[in-house]
Design a protein around this motif. Sequence first.
Motif, mmCIF file in Angstrom:
data_model
loop_
_atom_site.group_PDB
_atom_site.id
_atom_site.type_symbol
_atom_site.label_atom_id
_atom_site.label_comp_id
_atom_site.label_asym_id
_atom_site.label_seq_id
_atom_site.Cartn_x
_atom_site.Cartn_y
_atom_site.Cartn_z
ATOM 1 N N MET A 125 0.867 -1.164 0.046
ATOM 2 C CA MET A 125 0.016 -0.225 -0.008
ATOM 3 C C MET A 125 0.864 1.349 -0.119
ATOM 4 S SD MET A 125 -3.251 -0.690 0.333
ATOM 5 C CE MET A 125 -4.195 -2.105 0.700
ATOM 6 N N GLU A 126 1.885 1.472 0.940
ATOM 7 C CA GLU A 126 2.921 2.384 0.975
ATOM 8 C C GLU A 126 3.583 2.670 -0.278
ATOM 9 O OE1 GLU A 126 5.118 1.795 4.500
ATOM 10 O OE2 GLU A 126 3.496 1.921 5.413
ATOM 11 N N GLN A 127 3.875 1.631 -1.019
ATOM 12 C CA GLN A 127 4.479 1.796 -2.454
ATOM 13 C C GLN A 127 3.866 2.666 -3.100
ATOM 14 O OE1 GLN A 127 5.999 -1.807 -4.083
ATOM 15 N NE2 GLN A 127 6.877 -2.590 -2.157
ATOM 16 N N LEU A 128 2.562 2.185 -3.304
ATOM 17 C CA LEU A 128 1.568 3.077 -4.108
ATOM 18 C C LEU A 128 0.998 4.239 -3.450
ATOM 19 C CD1 LEU A 128 -0.340 -0.015 -5.667
ATOM 20 C CD2 LEU A 128 1.398 1.516 -6.724
ATOM 21 N N GLY A 129 1.213 4.772 -2.473
ATOM 22 C CA GLY A 129 0.546 5.773 -1.805
ATOM 23 C C GLY A 129 -0.698 5.606 -1.479
ATOM 24 N N VAL A 130 -1.378 4.485 -1.031
ATOM 25 C CA VAL A 130 -2.703 4.389 -0.839
ATOM 26 C C VAL A 130 -2.890 4.030 0.607
ATOM 27 C CG1 VAL A 130 -4.781 2.852 -1.274
ATOM 28 C CG2 VAL A 130 -2.906 3.085 -3.084
ATOM 29 N N ASP A 131 -4.027 4.395 1.161
ATOM 30 C CA ASP A 131 -4.137 4.317 2.460
ATOM 31 C C ASP A 131 -5.470 3.759 2.771
ATOM 32 O OD1 ASP A 131 -3.584 4.937 5.366
ATOM 33 O OD2 ASP A 131 -4.498 6.786 5.407
ATOM 34 N N ILE A 132 -5.143 2.382 2.861
ATOM 35 C CA ILE A 132 -6.554 1.546 3.136
ATOM 36 C C ILE A 132 -6.239 0.689 4.262
ATOM 37 C CG2 ILE A 132 -8.031 -0.298 2.311
ATOM 38 C CD1 ILE A 132 -7.435 1.111 -0.509
ATOM 39 N N GLY A 144 -14.658 2.349 -4.659
ATOM 40 C CA GLY A 144 -13.299 2.578 -5.042
ATOM 41 C C GLY A 144 -12.027 2.084 -4.313
ATOM 42 N N SER A 145 -12.285 2.014 -3.146
ATOM 43 C CA SER A 145 -10.991 1.318 -2.458
ATOM 44 C C SER A 145 -11.038 -0.244 -2.892
ATOM 45 C CB SER A 145 -11.384 1.505 -0.635
ATOM 46 O OG SER A 145 -11.652 2.689 -0.488
ATOM 47 N N MET A 146 -12.014 -0.827 -3.130
ATOM 48 C CA MET A 146 -11.744 -2.245 -3.441
ATOM 49 C C MET A 146 -11.172 -2.394 -4.707
ATOM 50 S SD MET A 146 -15.524 -4.315 -2.901
ATOM 51 C CE MET A 146 -16.480 -3.754 -1.368
ATOM 52 N N GLN A 147 -11.528 -1.369 -5.483
ATOM 53 C CA GLN A 147 -10.783 -1.379 -6.793
ATOM 54 C C GLN A 147 -9.102 -1.095 -6.451
ATOM 55 O OE1 GLN A 147 -12.097 1.639 -9.304
ATOM 56 N NE2 GLN A 147 -12.826 0.180 -10.755
ATOM 57 N N MET A 148 -8.918 -0.221 -5.763
ATOM 58 C CA MET A 148 -7.417 0.020 -5.413
ATOM 59 C C MET A 148 -6.751 -1.293 -4.825
ATOM 60 S SD MET A 148 -7.267 3.303 -5.563
ATOM 61 C CE MET A 148 -8.402 4.719 -5.800
ATOM 62 N N VAL A 149 -7.487 -1.911 -3.990
ATOM 63 C CA VAL A 149 -7.123 -3.270 -3.487
ATOM 64 C C VAL A 149 -6.708 -4.294 -4.442
ATOM 65 C CG1 VAL A 149 -7.588 -5.322 -2.266
ATOM 66 C CG2 VAL A 149 -8.073 -3.052 -1.326
ATOM 67 N N GLU A 150 -7.511 -4.126 -5.571
ATOM 68 C CA GLU A 150 -7.440 -5.153 -6.803
ATOM 69 C C GLU A 150 -6.063 -4.842 -7.496
ATOM 70 O OE1 GLU A 150 -10.383 -7.580 -8.751
ATOM 71 O OE2 GLU A 150 -9.782 -7.801 -6.627
ATOM 72 N N ILE A 151 -5.829 -3.504 -7.735
ATOM 73 C CA ILE A 151 -4.716 -2.972 -8.069
ATOM 74 C C ILE A 151 -3.427 -3.282 -7.469
ATOM 75 C CG2 ILE A 151 -3.222 -1.037 -8.974
ATOM 76 C CD1 ILE A 151 -5.970 0.374 -9.608
ATOM 77 N N VAL A 152 -3.615 -3.190 -6.044
ATOM 78 C CA VAL A 152 -2.616 -3.488 -5.078
ATOM 79 C C VAL A 152 -2.334 -5.127 -5.255
ATOM 80 C CG1 VAL A 152 -1.753 -3.901 -2.784
ATOM 81 C CG2 VAL A 152 -2.806 -1.609 -3.456
ATOM 82 N N LYS A 153 -3.199 -5.869 -5.337
ATOM 83 C CA LYS A 153 -3.030 -7.341 -5.683
ATOM 84 C C LYS A 153 -2.151 -7.604 -7.047
ATOM 85 C CE LYS A 153 -6.243 -11.203 -5.930
ATOM 86 N NZ LYS A 153 -7.463 -11.652 -5.949
ATOM 87 N N ALA A 154 -2.611 -6.825 -8.054
ATOM 88 C CA ALA A 154 -2.108 -7.086 -9.437
ATOM 89 C C ALA A 154 -0.476 -6.798 -9.072
ATOM 90 C CB ALA A 154 -2.530 -6.317 -10.458
ATOM 91 N N VAL A 155 -0.148 -5.759 -8.506
ATOM 92 C CA VAL A 155 1.234 -5.133 -8.256
ATOM 93 C C VAL A 155 1.865 -6.302 -7.702
ATOM 94 C CG1 VAL A 155 2.728 -3.458 -7.217
ATOM 95 C CG2 VAL A 155 0.707 -2.742 -8.441
ATOM 96 N N SER A 156 1.259 -6.957 -6.703
ATOM 97 C CA SER A 156 1.836 -7.775 -5.655
ATOM 98 C C SER A 156 2.105 -9.191 -6.481
ATOM 99 C CB SER A 156 1.135 -8.199 -4.664
ATOM 100 O OG SER A 156 0.006 -9.027 -4.870
ATOM 101 N N ASN A 157 1.352 -9.288 -7.538
ATOM 102 C CA ASN A 157 1.645 -10.487 -8.677
ATOM 103 C C ASN A 157 2.457 -9.998 -9.640
ATOM 104 O OD1 ASN A 157 -0.205 -12.547 -7.891
ATOM 105 N ND2 ASN A 157 -1.964 -11.303 -8.734
#
Lengths: 492, 319
Positions: A125-132, A144-157
Amino acid sequence: MELLRAENISKSFAGVRVLDKVHMKVDGGRVHALIGENGAGKSTFMNILMGMYPADEGTVFVRGRPVHFAGARDAMQYGLSMIHQELLVFPELTVAENIFMGRQPLSRFGWIDTRTLQRKARELMEQLGVDIPVAKKMKELTIGSMQMVEIVKAVSNQASVFIMDEPTSAITQKEAEILFRIIALLKGQGKAIIYISHKMDELFRLADEVTVLRDGKYIGTRSRAGLEMGELISMIVGRDLDKLYQKQKTFPGPVLLEARNLCSEGVRNVSLEVRRGEVLGIAGLMGAGRTSLAHALAGMEKITSGEIRLNGQTVSINSPRAAKNKGIGLVTEDRKQWGLIPDASVKQNIVLRSLKKHSRGILLDQRREKAVADREMERFRIRAASRNQAVGSLSGGNQQKVVLSGMQLTEPELIILDEPTRGIDIGAKQEIYQYIASLTTRGKAVILISSELPELLALSDRILVMREGRVKAEMERDKASQELIMQHAMAE
Amino acid sequence: MNMNEPLPLVSKLAKRNYLRKYGMLTAFLLICLVLSLLTPGFFSIQNTTIILRQVSINGILAIGVTFVIISGGIDLSLGSVVAFTGVVAALFAHPGEYPLIIALGMAILAGLAIGGVNGLAVTRGKVAPFIVTLGMMTIARGLALLASDGRPVTGLSDSFNYIGGGSVLGVPIPVLIFGAIILLSSFILNKTRLGRYLYAVGGNEKAAYASGIRVNSVKVLSYMICSGLAAIAGIVLASRITTGQPNAGLAYELDAIAAVVIGGTSLSGGIGSIGGTVLGVLLIGVINNGLDLLNVSSYYQQIIKGAIIIAAALIDRKK
């Protein structure tokens, strides 16, 4: 650097060619927009890229090498990741668990190591500057936050190509800004983003390249530099539109509806009036009470205090039925939930609201229903295989036209349209704009709620801006601007 | 493209479409064919009459619950309603006390009242239909025992007993009643506004409400139709066994729901037809009868019936 290339992709379903020799080349560090009307083949194309369907013809290359994916898992291993329009999440699990679903770090004893899990999630989350908050349950987040989580998930993949299918269709402006920042960040890291959206302003803001599909055919790819709105629209619709937003001169008549100090669950002390022949626009961020106001005026949300007058007479509107009988018609923002019976036919959905008028006493009049449905399908240019097709299988734009035609068959005098063009293609939008114009020339009153400010500015005679359930500003059309509206919508 | 070559996907779709529309009918006809080959007595007027008489009570119940299921609900109280209304009818059917119409009217009123309570608890009380009717299953059973003092009500008039035992032109009266209910309920579902509203409420309750349909009234009516028909089934049963039996009708609701499901009505509401339900009722009846004729143990019959329910749901899923 080229990350992904698709060449001559073709696909047929049941003998119908839905993709015909489509190309796309996606480079790292770029945002590549994919646009086209609903039914143009964007989703099928993306599903082929993600390995959900095999292509009939053509090849997909990842970093220059031909690949054959047997499913999304294969595609993910090659660094492709799709953020879906309809999110696929586990609502009862935490944010961290969602991110690491299937790859949870295990403790010595073989059970899930929650602390490591949450620490790793926080780092991402910190890498992407997201605060969830990572320990929150997924269902407690906004879309919107769920979507961020999906993106974070993709990054972690370790994804290198992110496919985003209409990511801003259900999130607030503020969340969209965070999303755009993340997109810029990913871009800076050399990742590629394929961005599907109907919203022109977003495309012009984000995209480096734009590829247009129409009726399953590849129309062309343009660099954003030097690309004009007019050219893009004619590529999308295949015909020249003089202007997407065209406002005829209106002549507001007498006041039709007047609300005084209206309160409901989501509305605080709202007063407003709408005249015949006038479009009253309502702006505001998501959660500002716009939908609550629409629902209160149409009998779908309980009015706790205040007064509504129709033609000068005080009326009580305590159910959608009462609203219908008093000449108020509402098209809700959520047509799946409130607007349509998905398994029922186009015909049945069109006549449902006005069934009483089109039957003989308690008996149905099937012949009349057919005639009415055929007439309406032609008038609204509803594209369906037949009037008996299940409405759930139509495209979004056609579903919306079914809702509109069903509503107008009740012959309302006040028409409330809540996000009437959300998620539908430009051709259908244009038709809905014409429909709104035809309503005012016939002396009807219209309340239009829209998050697309250019649309709202172009169509409304007057605009109210809502925030926290209250009306914060009222402006005439020629004095309104996007900046002014946003200013009132976001803060004092 | 070579047009002589069949398109594999198209033929597959066509097959699927056929399976959806006529799968259960084909299965039914095949089973009838096999049974008539295996057992000489199966394909006869006499045996057909027996089957129809056997299925008529389950048929009436299944049609009733079809209304509720199409509108998105469920009714588990049917079996107990059959018992209670049978007892009520019997209490008013002793010879020389009241005219026949009173016995029938009281039973049907009792059924409608129970349906009304179910409907109000579901709509006004906002309790899940499964729970409301589960509770009503026990309440109605208790009412049946209370009204009959726990003992079978016997000594009923000949005119009352004629309903279940008599026939007109060789057709048993229960079968005639079943037939009339099929016609009437198909008419209501396909030709009236109420029918359209039932499908709309089951298909998407919120959209139906937003369309100005009186969703609560439609739902209450569906439960009243269902329990009203259960009362007719209760009368037919009491008359056939010439007794108001408070313990009758155990688990009848499950057979009725099974027939509805076999007939392709969706348990989530909005989809279904009387024709499908009748087919489901007949399928269960024919298989029970055929297995009886083949001297298959009733234990196996249960297993086979259950397997058919699951198979029907599987065919439904293939849609």
